[in-house]
Design a protein around this motif. Sequence first.
Motif, PDB file in Angstrom:
ATOM      1  N   SER A 155       0.910  -1.257   0.064  1.00 42.31           N
ATOM      2  CA  SER A 155       0.107  -0.160  -0.095  1.00 42.31           C
ATOM      3  C   SER A 155       0.641   1.332   0.056  1.00 42.31           C
ATOM      4  N   ASP A 156       2.226   1.156   0.367  1.00 42.49           N
ATOM      5  CA  ASP A 156       2.961   2.459   0.472  1.00 42.49           C
ATOM      6  C   ASP A 156       4.449   1.803   0.268  1.00 42.49           C
ATOM      7  N   PRO A 157       4.755   1.305  -1.200  1.00 41.12           N
ATOM      8  CA  PRO A 157       5.940   0.409  -1.380  1.00 41.12           C
ATOM      9  C   PRO A 157       7.115   1.388  -1.610  1.00 41.12           C
ATOM     10  N   THR A 158       7.281   2.559  -1.939  1.00 44.34           N
ATOM     11  CA  THR A 158       8.563   3.260  -1.807  1.00 44.34           C
ATOM     12  C   THR A 158       8.612   4.414  -0.893  1.00 44.34           C
ATOM     13  N   TYR A 159      10.132   4.784  -0.774  1.00 47.58           N
ATOM     14  CA  TYR A 159      10.435   5.922  -0.400  1.00 47.58           C
ATOM     15  C   TYR A 159      11.770   6.590  -0.699  1.00 47.58           C
ATOM     16  N   VAL A 160      12.238   7.470  -0.755  1.00 45.08           N
ATOM     17  CA  VAL A 160      13.310   8.282  -1.298  1.00 45.08           C
ATOM     18  C   VAL A 160      14.310   8.856  -0.498  1.00 45.08           C
ATOM     19  N   VAL A 161      15.496   8.254  -0.427  1.00 46.20           N
ATOM     20  CA  VAL A 161      16.654   8.533   0.211  1.00 46.20           C
ATOM     21  C   VAL A 161      17.829   9.131  -0.668  1.00 46.20           C
ATOM     22  N   ASP A 162      18.286  10.449  -0.460  1.00 43.18           N
ATOM     23  CA  ASP A 162      19.261  10.900  -1.229  1.00 43.18           C
ATOM     24  C   ASP A 162      19.004  11.124  -2.464  1.00 43.18           C
ATOM     25  N   GLY A 163      17.561  11.217  -3.013  1.00 37.85           N
ATOM     26  CA  GLY A 163      17.323  11.075  -4.525  1.00 37.85           C
ATOM     27  C   GLY A 163      16.969   9.727  -5.127  1.00 37.85           C
ATOM     28  N   VAL A 164      17.341   8.735  -4.448  1.00 32.72           N
ATOM     29  CA  VAL A 164      17.453   7.447  -4.949  1.00 32.72           C
ATOM     30  C   VAL A 164      15.986   6.449  -4.321  1.00 32.72           C
ATOM     31  N   VAL A 165      15.059   6.269  -5.243  1.00 31.70           N
ATOM     32  CA  VAL A 165      13.989   5.619  -4.745  1.00 31.70           C
ATOM     33  C   VAL A 165      14.244   4.161  -4.218  1.00 31.70           C
ATOM     34  N   HIS A 166      13.554   3.840  -3.100  1.00 27.76           N
ATOM     35  CA  HIS A 166      13.816   2.418  -2.495  1.00 27.76           C
ATOM     36  C   HIS A 166      12.396   1.795  -2.627  1.00 27.76           C
ATOM     37  N   TYR A 167      12.289   0.644  -3.178  1.00 25.58           N
ATOM     38  CA  TYR A 167      11.369  -0.349  -3.157  1.00 25.58           C
ATOM     39  C   TYR A 167      11.566  -1.526  -2.190  1.00 25.58           C
ATOM     40  N   CYS A 168      10.717  -1.411  -1.109  1.00 24.71           N
ATOM     41  CA  CYS A 168      11.348  -2.458  -0.113  1.00 24.71           C
ATOM     42  C   CYS A 168      10.243  -3.334   0.387  1.00 24.71           C
ATOM     43  N   VAL A 169       9.299  -3.744  -0.348  1.00 24.64           N
ATOM     44  CA  VAL A 169       8.208  -4.504  -0.186  1.00 24.64           C
ATOM     45  C   VAL A 169       8.553  -5.801   0.370  1.00 24.64           C
ATOM     46  N   ALA A 170       8.113  -6.312   1.818  1.00 26.14           N
ATOM     47  CA  ALA A 170       8.710  -7.261   2.474  1.00 26.14           C
ATOM     48  C   ALA A 170       7.805  -8.808   2.099  1.00 26.14           C
ATOM     49  N   ASN A 171       6.905  -8.580   1.307  1.00 32.61           N
ATOM     50  CA  ASN A 171       6.365  -9.656   0.830  1.00 32.61           C
ATOM     51  C   ASN A 171       5.775  -9.626  -0.722  1.00 32.61           C
ATOM     52  N   MET A 172       7.062  -9.364  -1.465  1.00 36.20           N
ATOM     53  CA  MET A 172       6.491  -8.998  -2.769  1.00 36.20           C
ATOM     54  C   MET A 172       5.567 -10.135  -3.601  1.00 36.20           C
ATOM     55  N   PRO A 173       5.724 -11.351  -3.416  1.00 35.20           N
ATOM     56  CA  PRO A 173       5.144 -12.459  -4.018  1.00 35.20           C
ATOM     57  C   PRO A 173       3.425 -12.349  -3.790  1.00 35.20           C
ATOM     58  N   GLY A 174       3.245 -11.680  -2.831  1.00 41.62           N
ATOM     59  CA  GLY A 174       1.705 -11.604  -2.131  1.00 41.62           C
ATOM     60  C   GLY A 174       1.151 -10.685  -3.342  1.00 41.62           C
ATOM     61  N   ALA A 175       1.739 -10.053  -4.233  1.00 45.07           N
ATOM     62  CA  ALA A 175       0.928  -9.201  -5.127  1.00 45.07           C
ATOM     63  C   ALA A 175       0.502  -9.922  -6.447  1.00 45.07           C
ATOM     64  N   VAL A 176       0.805 -11.235  -6.528  1.00 41.84           N
ATOM     65  CA  VAL A 176       0.366 -11.925  -7.591  1.00 41.84           C
ATOM     66  C   VAL A 176       0.178 -13.371  -6.768  1.00 41.84           C
ATOM     67  N   PRO A 177      -1.057 -13.441  -6.039  1.00 40.91           N
ATOM     68  CA  PRO A 177      -1.358 -14.543  -5.123  1.00 40.91           C
ATOM     69  C   PRO A 177      -1.615 -15.711  -5.967  1.00 40.91           C
ATOM     70  N   VAL A 178      -2.179 -15.773  -6.992  1.00 39.56           N
ATOM     71  CA  VAL A 178      -2.666 -16.614  -7.869  1.00 39.56           C
ATOM     72  C   VAL A 178      -1.393 -17.600  -8.575  1.00 39.56           C
ATOM     73  N   THR A 179      -0.478 -17.037  -8.820  1.00 42.61           N
ATOM     74  CA  THR A 179       0.817 -17.644  -9.331  1.00 42.61           C
ATOM     75  C   THR A 179       1.424 -17.951  -8.147  1.00 42.61           C
ATOM     76  N   SER A 180       1.950 -17.234  -7.284  1.00 49.66           N
ATOM     77  CA  SER A 180       2.653 -17.510  -5.981  1.00 49.66           C
ATOM     78  C   SER A 180       2.180 -18.449  -4.956  1.00 49.66           C
ATOM     79  N   ALA A 181       0.634 -18.535  -4.646  1.00 47.46           N
ATOM     80  CA  ALA A 181       0.276 -19.342  -3.779  1.00 47.46           C
ATOM     81  C   ALA A 181       0.427 -20.840  -4.378  1.00 47.46           C
ATOM     82  N   HIS A 182       0.047 -20.955  -5.757  1.00 48.37           N
ATOM     83  CA  HIS A 182      -0.043 -22.503  -6.225  1.00 48.37           C
ATOM     84  C   HIS A 182       1.676 -22.912  -6.251  1.00 48.37           C
ATOM     85  N   ALA A 183       2.357 -21.938  -6.691  1.00 50.37           N
ATOM     86  CA  ALA A 183       3.918 -22.401  -6.635  1.00 50.37           C
ATOM     87  C   ALA A 183       4.344 -22.551  -5.370  1.00 50.37           C
ATOM     88  N   LEU A 184       3.970 -21.864  -4.419  1.00 50.90           N
ATOM     89  CA  LEU A 184       4.558 -22.376  -2.882  1.00 50.90           C
ATOM     90  C   LEU A 184       3.870 -23.575  -2.394  1.00 50.90           C
TER      91      LEU A 184
END
Length: 372
Positions: A284-313
């Motif tokens: 819901s709030d995936p990015t922030y900026v430090v020194d002009g660099v965009v950081h994407y640090c979502v801790a459960n990335m595969p949760g965004a594609v649950p159909v694919t990832s749940a079956h693979a898991l």
Amino acid sequence: MIVGCPKEIKNHEYRVGLTPGAVREYVAHGHQVIVETKAGAGIGADDAAYMAAGAKIAASAKDIFEKADMIVKVKEPQPSEWAQLREGQLLYTYLHLAPDPEQTKGLLESGVTAIAYETVTDERGGLPLLAPMSEVAGRLAIQAGATSLQKANGGLGILLGGVPGVLPAKVTVIGGGVVGLHAAKMAVGLGADVTILDRSIPRLRQLDDIFNGRIHTRYSTIDALEEEVFAADLVIGAVLIPGAAAPKLVTREMLSGMKKGSVIVDVAIDQGGCFETSHATTHSDPTYVVDGVVHYCVANMPGAVPVTSAHALNNATLHYGLALADRGLAAITEDKHLRNGLNVHKGRITNKAVAEALGYDLVQPEAAIRAA
């Protein structure tokens, strides 16, 4: 055994610990399965699908935690969940304890026996229950990075693959394991200029053969890392030390040499991240900026594609899960690969990397089980 599957409650986590197909397998082995109502909604599996597979539907997670002998989840238990765990119960899920002292304390106090997907091993020395989500996360890292590079999202405003007459984006992947391989595959497929850094010469040779000249490989030294990170438009952090906290390879000081509007995607964030400036974010709030660099640090990335990832898991976890349900603790004592997955048992830490990261005394899994 009574096997329970609660609905995931982590932010925007749509995966589910047991698919209806997996439930059917547990039932065929003679086990009773209880699933929290709407647990499978994120993958399009309603309560009727679970009942058709042989599960009973529980009205709340409380019912699951009270009745189940084994809890099967996807993500690490949240505070409200670890408070409901108890001694004699098996917990089978991702844990990522090394950077998470609070969860570790909660599991130790509960007395639960906790098996972490991410430290179960196989005969080849691989991590078979981590691999499918690493594949998903590696591929998603490029999608997320490409989106974050768009100007409206704070990025440079560069297209990964460029167009005729315009150079493509430079992508640096730190780590040549499963995440790094799949990130590189996606980036190459989109036409980016890709470099993978790793400290294993045999792995670099293997990657060179896999891509047949379509990527660059470099041995990872401080100089090489700086050069590639400074030149990159997108940097993927894909470093893994099984069970342990990720090393901080890119320092805060190094950000000053990076392009303003460049993007970092830290796939290692579940283990604390490999960038000094990383902290976990959510879908819901995936990015922030430090020194002009965009950081994407979502801790459960595969949760965004649950159909694919749940079956693979579920494809990966089913074999070991059935062994635990069929034989209980005996499955752990008989199978060295499941023993490697045991992180906590009745108030004791049984994984070396976790013990070292958090300052606990290590008790070997066999000794912990015998003592208890």
